[in-house]
Design a protein around this motif. Sequence first.
Motif, PDB file in Angstrom:
ATOM      1  N   GLY A  72     -13.320 -25.020 -79.015  1.00 57.37           N
ATOM      2  CA  GLY A  72     -14.224 -25.643 -79.975  1.00 57.37           C
ATOM      3  C   GLY A  72     -14.492 -27.093 -79.607  1.00 57.37           C
ATOM      4  N   ASP A  73     -15.417 -27.711 -80.314  1.00 58.11           N
ATOM      5  CA  ASP A  73     -15.694 -29.129 -80.046  1.00 58.11           C
ATOM      6  C   ASP A  73     -14.485 -29.989 -80.416  1.00 58.11           C
ATOM      7  N   GLY A  74     -13.708 -29.550 -81.435  1.00 60.00           N
ATOM      8  CA  GLY A  74     -12.498 -30.283 -81.781  1.00 60.00           C
ATOM      9  C   GLY A  74     -11.455 -30.171 -80.676  1.00 60.00           C
ATOM     10  N   ASN A  94     -19.790 -25.717 -80.127  1.00 51.51           N
ATOM     11  CA  ASN A  94     -19.987 -26.961 -80.863  1.00 51.51           C
ATOM     12  C   ASN A  94     -20.628 -26.707 -82.218  1.00 51.51           C
ATOM     13  N   ASN A  95     -19.812 -26.825 -83.274  1.00 48.87           N
ATOM     14  CA  ASN A  95     -20.347 -26.734 -84.644  1.00 48.87           C
ATOM     15  C   ASN A  95     -20.191 -28.059 -85.378  1.00 48.87           C
ATOM     16  N   GLN A  96     -19.870 -29.109 -84.593  1.00 49.04           N
ATOM     17  CA  GLN A  96     -19.742 -30.476 -85.119  1.00 49.04           C
ATOM     18  C   GLN A  96     -18.730 -30.597 -86.251  1.00 49.04           C
ATOM     19  N   MET A  97     -17.692 -29.843 -86.134  1.00 54.35           N
ATOM     20  CA  MET A  97     -16.657 -29.955 -87.195  1.00 54.35           C
ATOM     21  C   MET A  97     -15.360 -29.265 -86.750  1.00 54.35           C
ATOM     22  N   TYR A  98     -14.303 -29.634 -87.443  1.00 49.23           N
ATOM     23  CA  TYR A  98     -13.067 -28.869 -87.374  1.00 49.23           C
ATOM     24  C   TYR A  98     -13.294 -27.662 -88.281  1.00 49.23           C
ATOM     25  N   GLY A  99     -13.949 -26.657 -87.718  1.00 54.08           N
ATOM     26  CA  GLY A  99     -14.484 -25.571 -88.534  1.00 54.08           C
ATOM     27  C   GLY A  99     -13.439 -24.795 -89.314  1.00 54.08           C
ATOM     28  N   THR A 100     -12.301 -24.539 -88.688  1.00 50.48           N
ATOM     29  CA  THR A 100     -11.263 -23.753 -89.373  1.00 50.48           C
ATOM     30  C   THR A 100     -10.813 -24.457 -90.650  1.00 50.48           C
TER      31      THR A 100
HETATM   32 MG    MG Z   1     -15.722 -27.050 -84.215  1.00 44.22          MG
END
Ligand code: MG
Length: 594
Positions: A460-462, A487-493
């Motif tokens: 991930g991006d993170g 890349n979803n621009q976040m700590y998605g989990t």
């Molecule tokens: Mg992410």
Amino acid sequence: MSTTKASGPKLGSRPVAARPGGAVLRSGGRLIADSLVAQGIDHVFAVPGESYLDVLDGLFAVRQQLKLVTCRFEAGSVNMAEAYGKLNGRPAAAFVTRGPGACHGAIGVHVAFQDSTPLLLFVGQIPFEETDRETFQEVDYRRMFQPLAKWVTQIDDAARIPEIIAHACDVATSGRPGPVVIALSEEMQKTLVGVPDVGPASVSVPHPDPASLARLRALLGEAKRPLAILGGSCWTPAGRAAIRDFLVAHELPVAVGFRRQSLYDGTLENYVGDLGVGSDPALVAHAREADLILAIGTRLGEPVSQGYTLFPRSGGVPIVHVYPDAAEIGRVFRPALGIATDLNVFAAAVAKWPKPGHRAVWRDWTRELRATRMAAYAIPDYAGPLNVAQAMRDLEGLLEADAIMTCDAGNFATWPPRFMNLRDRQCFIGPTNGAMGYAVPAAIGAKIAFPHRQVVGFVGDGGFLMTGQELATAFHHGVAPIILVFNNQMYGTIRMYQERAFPGRVSGTALTNPDFAKFIEAFGGHGEVVASTAAFAPAFRRAVASGRPAVIELRTNPEQITNRATIADLRAAAAPKPAKPAATKRPSRKPAKR
Ligand SMILES: [Mg+2]
Ligand SMILES: Cc1ncc(C[n+]2csc(CCOP(=O)(O)OP(=O)(O)O)c2C)c(N)n1
């Protein structure tokens, strides 16, 4: 441990003349390098430190037999060594310096511990005479690593180096494999001693006893809805082939444990999916209906058992637990039958069982589970220009037959196993302790272990910005993994958990990212940005053709927070349910159900 101060001349690290009638005098540093060679260790992953200069010099002397991989960050180097050990089944060594180096490297030890991976971590130690003064970078490694490692020791007497390194290898590889941490007293490394090398031990492994195998057959004979769960480490290619033959011949439905996709060919008609974090709820529901669980090699830990809810703690569905360490069997779930055995020997034994001549009683059950798997594998119609599921399906067709995949921790990690069926010789590895920052170093470790195999990392991006700079190591050592950054621009989990618990209150989970393609280009690598489904396959082909380390950024839809839910779905599910219309007659006095 010997607490006596090492004795003998301190003349630098080069071997000097042989003692009359004795072994050649070697410095502790040189003897450590020679002992690693004697144990068959061929790779060392290291960030250097002044605390083990003598070992570095010893490694220079054996550079033809032992490759030293210089890394940029200990959280990368130890994970590289872990991935190397996971793929090879025999340990690599990692070297870190005292204090700060050991702290950075600790994550790789935890990964190795929870993944049951053989690993040797060497830590340079402070000068012995300064012990317990809280001297510069002083740490007591026995206390620090005690809950993270299978064994922690310190070498204070150079004469014991061959003995301790040989034992460390035995501990790391036997039973349930794991990491061993060895601290190296500074002056011990300079001491000259004349002791011989110690080679690897030849030890027979535990075999399943005939009575247990007969009981297993009897339990299978009574089952109508069995489920095999395959997991763990230390499988050899022959062992994997043998267990596959057994499971196919008996038409048993096979789930793999968390991040153990490598163990079973997903294209086989009895592969039914993975049990771990983000598993298909339909598979989990089926697993609850099983009337026999055949757990082979896997721990029945939190991810596999769905938070310890999948099976009753005692009684109910019988569990057969086949595991290389008796201490793990029955740890939470009491099995009807526990078999402590080497997994490959067990597989060879059951593969010899005669193929059942009759139609398996559970054939329809196996088909039903396979249909569930194939329903989850079908590509949904996601909103947005980039359908990640379709990109994964395209990747499935583009990967080489023996490709190695490495995976980080994060919500993106649920897409590849769901939408790709791995083939027999492909490998998929990831940290079962959910450590972010694993995939990039693991991809480099994998490529160093197998330079001629294609290696693709998923991150991930993170996670990428935790250890992505380790790609400098790939350039330095001339290996070219391909890294897919979701890349979803976040700590998605964490955003997902946040939306479930505190809908709409986004706190600490948004990210600002660099241009990931330019990032790798700055190193001299190949960068791609993929913003649509159609762009993925050509970008991947160009990355392969470049022959250079590559980063492909997938610009994913942030709203699609998991492959089964959007953020709006999570908020809707978390919203308070409208209160039931108040009763007009005789209100109930019963307490409300929670
Ligand atoms: Mg992410
Ligand atoms: C080393 C480490 N730090 C923090 C966490 C907690 N954590 C789990 S997943 C996650 C977010 C991952 O973000 P990203 O890599 O962008 O993947 P995504 O979930 O967005 O797909 C975090 C912070 C962790 N598992 N490991």
